[in-house]
Design a protein around this motif. Structure first.
Motif, PDB file in Angstrom:
ATOM      1  N   LEU A   1       0.810  -1.223   0.000  1.00  0.00           N
ATOM      2  CA  LEU A   1       0.000   0.000   0.000  1.00  0.00           C
ATOM      3  C   LEU A   1       0.844   1.274   0.000  1.00  0.00           C
ATOM      4  CD1 LEU A   1      -2.930  -0.995   2.396  1.00  0.00           C
ATOM      5  CD2 LEU A   1      -2.891  -0.957  -0.113  1.00  0.00           C
ATOM      6  N   SER A   2       1.981   1.213   0.693  1.00  0.00           N
ATOM      7  CA  SER A   2       2.770   2.445   0.689  1.00  0.00           C
ATOM      8  C   SER A   2       3.433   2.660  -0.679  1.00  0.00           C
ATOM      9  CB  SER A   2       3.788   2.480   1.833  1.00  0.00           C
ATOM     10  OG  SER A   2       4.523   1.291   1.845  1.00  0.00           O
ATOM     11  N   LYS A   3       3.733   1.579  -1.366  1.00  0.00           N
ATOM     12  CA  LYS A   3       4.242   1.736  -2.733  1.00  0.00           C
ATOM     13  C   LYS A   3       3.137   2.340  -3.616  1.00  0.00           C
ATOM     14  CE  LYS A   3       6.788  -0.579  -6.433  1.00  0.00           C
ATOM     15  NZ  LYS A   3       5.933  -0.271  -7.570  1.00  0.00           N
TER      16      LYS A   3
ATOM     17  N   GLY B   1      -1.888  15.785  -0.059  1.00  0.00           N
ATOM     18  CA  GLY B   1      -2.140  15.506   1.350  1.00  0.00           C
ATOM     19  C   GLY B   1      -3.190  14.430   1.580  1.00  0.00           C
ATOM     20  N   PHE B   2      -3.934  14.089   0.531  1.00  0.00           N
ATOM     21  CA  PHE B   2      -5.055  13.170   0.713  1.00  0.00           C
ATOM     22  C   PHE B   2      -4.825  11.812   0.050  1.00  0.00           C
ATOM     23  CE2 PHE B   2      -9.684  12.074   0.772  1.00  0.00           C
ATOM     24  CZ  PHE B   2      -9.903  12.329   2.114  1.00  0.00           C
ATOM     25  N   VAL B   3      -3.602  11.524  -0.342  1.00  0.00           N
ATOM     26  CA  VAL B   3      -3.290  10.253  -1.019  1.00  0.00           C
ATOM     27  C   VAL B   3      -3.539   9.070  -0.083  1.00  0.00           C
ATOM     28  CG1 VAL B   3      -1.427   8.871  -2.010  1.00  0.00           C
ATOM     29  CG2 VAL B   3      -1.633  11.301  -2.610  1.00  0.00           C
ATOM     30  N   GLU B   4      -2.971   9.125   1.093  1.00  0.00           N
ATOM     31  CA  GLU B   4      -3.094   7.997   2.023  1.00  0.00           C
ATOM     32  C   GLU B   4      -4.541   7.790   2.459  1.00  0.00           C
ATOM     33  OE1 GLU B   4      -0.761  10.351   2.195  1.00  0.00           O
ATOM     34  OE2 GLU B   4       1.051   9.174   1.765  1.00  0.00           O
ATOM     35  N   ALA B   5      -5.222   8.881   2.732  1.00  0.00           N
ATOM     36  CA  ALA B   5      -6.625   8.766   3.164  1.00  0.00           C
ATOM     37  C   ALA B   5      -7.483   8.137   2.067  1.00  0.00           C
ATOM     38  CB  ALA B   5      -7.172  10.136   3.552  1.00  0.00           C
TER      39      ALA B   5
ATOM     40  N   ASP C   1      -0.907   8.469   7.387  1.00  0.00           N
ATOM     41  CA  ASP C   1      -0.443   7.106   7.622  1.00  0.00           C
ATOM     42  C   ASP C   1      -1.567   6.115   7.264  1.00  0.00           C
ATOM     43  OD1 ASP C   1       1.677   5.295   8.961  1.00  0.00           O
ATOM     44  OD2 ASP C   1      -0.242   4.706   9.897  1.00  0.00           O
ATOM     45  N   ILE C   2      -1.300   5.317   6.259  1.00  0.00           N
ATOM     46  CA  ILE C   2      -2.372   4.467   5.723  1.00  0.00           C
ATOM     47  C   ILE C   2      -2.920   3.514   6.771  1.00  0.00           C
ATOM     48  CG2 ILE C   2      -2.981   2.763   3.966  1.00  0.00           C
ATOM     49  CD1 ILE C   2      -0.914   3.947   2.131  1.00  0.00           C
TER      50      ILE C   2
ATOM     51  N   GLU D   1      -7.409   1.661  10.120  1.00  0.00           N
ATOM     52  CA  GLU D   1      -7.963   1.277  11.415  1.00  0.00           C
ATOM     53  C   GLU D   1      -9.118   2.218  11.814  1.00  0.00           C
ATOM     54  OE1 GLU D   1      -4.994   1.108  14.506  1.00  0.00           O
ATOM     55  OE2 GLU D   1      -6.600   0.953  16.008  1.00  0.00           O
ATOM     56  N   ALA D   2      -8.866   3.494  11.626  1.00  0.00           N
ATOM     57  CA  ALA D   2      -9.889   4.479  12.009  1.00  0.00           C
ATOM     58  C   ALA D   2     -11.158   4.313  11.179  1.00  0.00           C
ATOM     59  CB  ALA D   2      -9.330   5.895  11.840  1.00  0.00           C
ATOM     60  N   PHE D   3     -11.002   4.231   9.876  1.00  0.00           N
ATOM     61  CA  PHE D   3     -12.185   4.087   9.017  1.00  0.00           C
ATOM     62  C   PHE D   3     -12.888   2.757   9.286  1.00  0.00           C
ATOM     63  CE2 PHE D   3      -9.830   6.967   5.792  1.00  0.00           C
ATOM     64  CZ  PHE D   3     -10.345   8.112   6.391  1.00  0.00           C
ATOM     65  N   GLY D   4     -12.113   1.750   9.603  1.00  0.00           N
ATOM     66  CA  GLY D   4     -12.703   0.438   9.937  1.00  0.00           C
ATOM     67  C   GLY D   4     -13.629   0.530  11.143  1.00  0.00           C
TER      68      GLY D   4
END
Lengths: 585, 585
Positions: free
Chosen positions: A20-22, A47-51, A219-220, A225-228
């Motif tokens: 995912l980070s790649k 700024g919104f790539v990871e989100a 941080d993906i 985790e948060a969205f989960g």
């Protein structure tokens, strides 16, 4: 390359976690690639790539609904929903717009979006329809901190809380609007960031909403985790994520305002590819106003979140000090405020893009014009030659503004006339005055203009002729002059008139034309329907005068070609000349 | 009587303290006296009597600035600022308007006000101009709890906090909007009331504002003490006072919604003086929609704080249940929400007064029409025969709405046509559709109308004639028919056309008229400038067809006489007939 294999969000879900980070790196590079060649929004997207990856990992886009706000953070989403070609393939960049668009992606984009502060309100409609139809998908509204200052966002939060069912509001807090944030709300957002969401006061909870704070908004894993945790939640919740505007591209992190949006640039150096040296009306207006402020301590320049519309750089804002007010993205407040300021004896000037004027019709009509307070509004890009994205069209201003009683709407045709009008508008005390800054490149007529426009409606005869009159305003005066050149060959010398007031007819002049003119061609740099051409046609309705109105037909236009639209609208010297010839036959 | 001796606020200040409650009694009686004869706003004014006296006791109106919101609580202020005659003298009631008005009182009224949620934003302008001009007066914005749901109020609070200097926001919390309140914010207001301002969450403090709670909002002494503490404060503060809507008049306390506003009534019994039995389009529409809901569980009726615009009584709202949504006074939210609902598969219908439509131009254009979602909007009082206060004029709707691309605006001329259009609008899936509910009394043509309006622009030939055509829409079709009657004596049989679509011309029909017509008279129940008459004049601009446009000239109109304005605008059978005769000479 991973991104080339991502054909839909399902492919994001299928990736091994360690890739995912790649993927994030590739999405970021793709965004940079596009904007470096094509221009566009940089900081908010980076700024919104990871989100975005986390959202697609947790939710099932298509079934679950994402509603972006203003779309400045929607590029990463586009790369993951079958539109990566618009970021990677140099030949296909134009196939993808800079905005959320169901026309482009009926499955993954819910609305055409380009104005701010709308996502939560739109999402409440999806929320309610889901409930009434008995479905159970997640509704996810995404909004930047900067967009929260608009009243519609507040209204949306208020209603979302009352409906009370699943609605996830992701507040993408990158500590910036286009420029820095302004407003009491932002003190609270800062407190929430500083306390990791535990501040004594919490704007969102005070609105009756549940709330979660996520510090590591780039941080993906944290985001997944948060969205989960909130997926399938049975009530509305705000997930406040702290992101970095421009994340991953050093120049954009360093100078966030400059890198909000950009024209094409060199990725390695950050330098613009074509640093135009040309004049522009915005910068010239800003310099004029800054200088005037020094003579007039009561002059206050107002912006609603777009200080650069009139060239107010951070340095100039600092120099202006208390004489410059940024109310945030809050056009209604801007109009009410300038009305109050004018009432209280200050000399307010609001600079605004035409497309955003329409966010404040009622305040113009009620707060300002019924009260007749002498505030000044400079309207930028109210022209066919202005912004051409479907959500940013600026040429509907004349129909809108000229139907509001008591508003004077001036339409200069060159730099000198613009400045003469500006001077008058600021100094007079009788009318709310809007000035339509001309479209297209800056032109200098070199003429000297009287600085008294108190004779409302008085038009300007650019050239006296006979048989035919061509009436333009702003940029279209030059097209009229071009037509006159062409008509010389036909032995026709038309009268050319600049419609100085878009809001008022010069009935005396129109009446006088009846004596030795057979046709009036009205060439409007703007909308046909509701334009001043129709008012002129009405004026001559019972007379023998022929009237031909040229302007842009009512319709939706997206990324149009300037020359094609001008041509189709009869707004070229050739078409105007042809209309004259045809009518005089 | 004390009140007769109160010529200005200085006289309030001069009264012995022990006479203040007698003054309050008299002010309350004066308000009741006026509304019982003249009609007007009852509950909000009665609840604000004590606060008004306290404000005038503590502050120095004139020097200090009071900004009311929507003006529904401004009657007591009027009685204390030289306008008691408008409440006491039966012959002079009409000299005083129901709204804040500097035209009426340049010294004590700061703005003409009639739309909600504007006071704080306007006050920030006064705040800023005071600071920039170096003055030190108090700025006092007064706003009801119901008005806080509008985005402009939020934007105002946000800016006020940032400016950071003296601004006193008096929140008059009577626990009601026009009807009950809706929105998450109101949960917080309830918490604040229950805890005497000490609730864990505090909306105002979260916006960066100082805050004070006053439970006894109908006690003069308590209020004087509270206002005394904030007078000359050096930063913005919200003074949240808990009042009782209708205070002191039992019927109004008992049924707060019914007594928000009223037509004339008997004070002793509370019974209306003239309980009209006539039909009205609002009530008929409400009954129709409530019935339709039972067949169509996806039909959702939306209001923005005015459920009674379409006759939705509390009982009908209860019956509609989840199929009725009140978003509070938040028109922007309403439009975004119906767009989202239509997108999500529900069938939303928003009922709204024409004058409040203009609070949502951008949402109509962007959130709804660019997206083409099939929501339905019923526009009430879009007519010269609608509300006639300067702030509530409804006849600028056609210029505004018809310049928005992709919006279908239908204009029925009788009950049967209205209902046929409503049925079609709800069932179709292609267009955002607004329907202009006819002005004036309900008319029944008895005709049967096709329920398919998908042929956009198709006008209706009411009567085929020759030489002259008269084009009307809504109420003006009847005026056209009246003109035709008058013209019989001249041997003229005009064609009469109903302009079914205010938003689209029937170019085929207009073209066909050229064959055997010499003049078209357009009679609009609405604004002249920007109306469809001008579009018709433009259409015929190069032809020999004469066009006479009749409509209301752009301008500010306050409490106009219907017959005078119709006459001055050429909107009577006589004037229309005369225009035909004159053109055919």
């Amino acid at each position: 390359m991973l991104l080339e294999k991502i054909k839909s969000p399902a492919d994001v879900k299928a990736l091994p976690t360690d890739q995912l980070s790649k993927l994030a790196e590739e999405v970021r590079a793709a965004c940079l690639n596009r904007v470096s060649v094509h221009g566009g929004h940089v900081g908010p997207n980076l700024g919104f790539v990871e989100a975005t990856i986390a959202l697609h990992r947790v939710f099932s886009a298509g079934e679950d609904k994402f509603v972006f706000d203003v779309s400045h953070q929607s590029y990463p989403h586009k790369t993951l929903t079958g539109r990566a070609f618009g970021f990677l393939d140099m030949k296909r960049l134009d196939e993808v717009s800079g905005y959320s668009s169901p026309t482009e992606s009926p499955e993954y984009d819910t609305f055409e979006l380009g104005h701010t502060s709308t996502s939560i309100a739109l999402a409440t409609g999806l929320q309610k329809s889901r409930d009434i139809c008995g479905r159970h998908e997640n509704i996810v509204a995404i909004i930047g901190d900067g967009s929260l200052s608009g009243g519609e966002a507040f209204e949306g939060l208020d209603t979302a809380a009352e409906i009370g069912t699943n609605l996830i509001v992701v507040v993408n807090d990158n500590e910036m609007s286009i420029a820095e944030n302004h407003g009491g709300l932002y003190t609270n957002l800062a407190q929430l960031r500083q306390t990791r969401g535990k501040a004594e006061h919490n704007f969102f909870r005070s609105m009756g909403l549940d709330y979660m704070y996520v510090e590591e908004g780039n941080d993906i894993e944290t985001l997944i985790e948060a969205f989960g945790k909130v997926k399938d939640i049975d009530h509305p919740i705000v997930v406040h994520i702290h992101t970095e505007k421009g994340h991953g591209y050093a120049p954009a992190v360093e100078n966030k305002e400059r890198w909000h949006w950009t024209t094409p640039f060199d990725i390695a150096t950050g330098e613009l590819r074509d640093a135009s040296e040309g004049e522009d009306y915005g910068a010239m207006m800003g310099r004029y106003l800054l200088n005037e402020m020094k003579q007039d301590p009561k002059l206050v320049v107002v912006t609603s979140g777009t200080p650069m519309v009139a060239g107010f750089t951070p340095e100039m804002r600092a120099e202006a000090g208390k004489q410059f007010v940024d109310v945030g993205i809050a056009e209604e407040e801007a109009v009410a405020m300038i009305s109050g300021m004018a009432k209280g004896g200050a000399h307010p000037v609001w600079n605004v893009y035409s497309t955003f004027m329409q966010r404040t019709y009622d305040q113009l009509a009620q707060d300002l014009c019924i009260n007749g307070n002498p505030a000044v509004i400079n309207v930028f890009c109210g022209s066919v030659l202005g912004m051409n994205d479907i959500t940013h069209i600026g040429f509907f201003d004349i129909p809108m503004l000229t139907s509001i009683p008591n508003l004077v709407y001036l339409a200069p045709s060159c730099y000198e006339e613009l400045m003469a009008m500006e001077k008058w508008a600021i100094s007079q005390t009788k009318h709310p005055v809007a000035i339509r800054v001309p479209g297209g490149a800056v032109t200098h007529s070199g003429e000297t203009f009287a600085t008294d426009y108190s004779d409302l409606g008085k038009a300007r005869i650019v050239k006296k002729g006979s048989r035919a009159a061509i009436i333009g305003s702003g940029a279209s005066v030059a097209w009229a002059e071009g037509a006159a050149e062409l008509l010389k060959a036909d032995g026709i010398e038309p009268t050319i008139i600049s419609q100085t007031f878009a809001s008022h007819l010069d009935e005396g002049l129109l009446e006088s034309l009846k004596a030795d003119h057979e046709v009036v061609v009205v060439a409007e740099d703007g909308a046909l329907e509701g334009g001043f051409g129709e008012k002129i046609a009405r004026y001559y309705g019972l007379s023998r005068m022929k009237v031909a109105c040229h302007g842009v037909k009512k319709g939706l236009y997206d990324r149009y070609s300037y020359s094609d639209l001008l041509n189709a609208s009869g707004l070229t010297p050739e078409k105007i000349a042809e209309a004259v010839r045809s009518a005089l036959k």
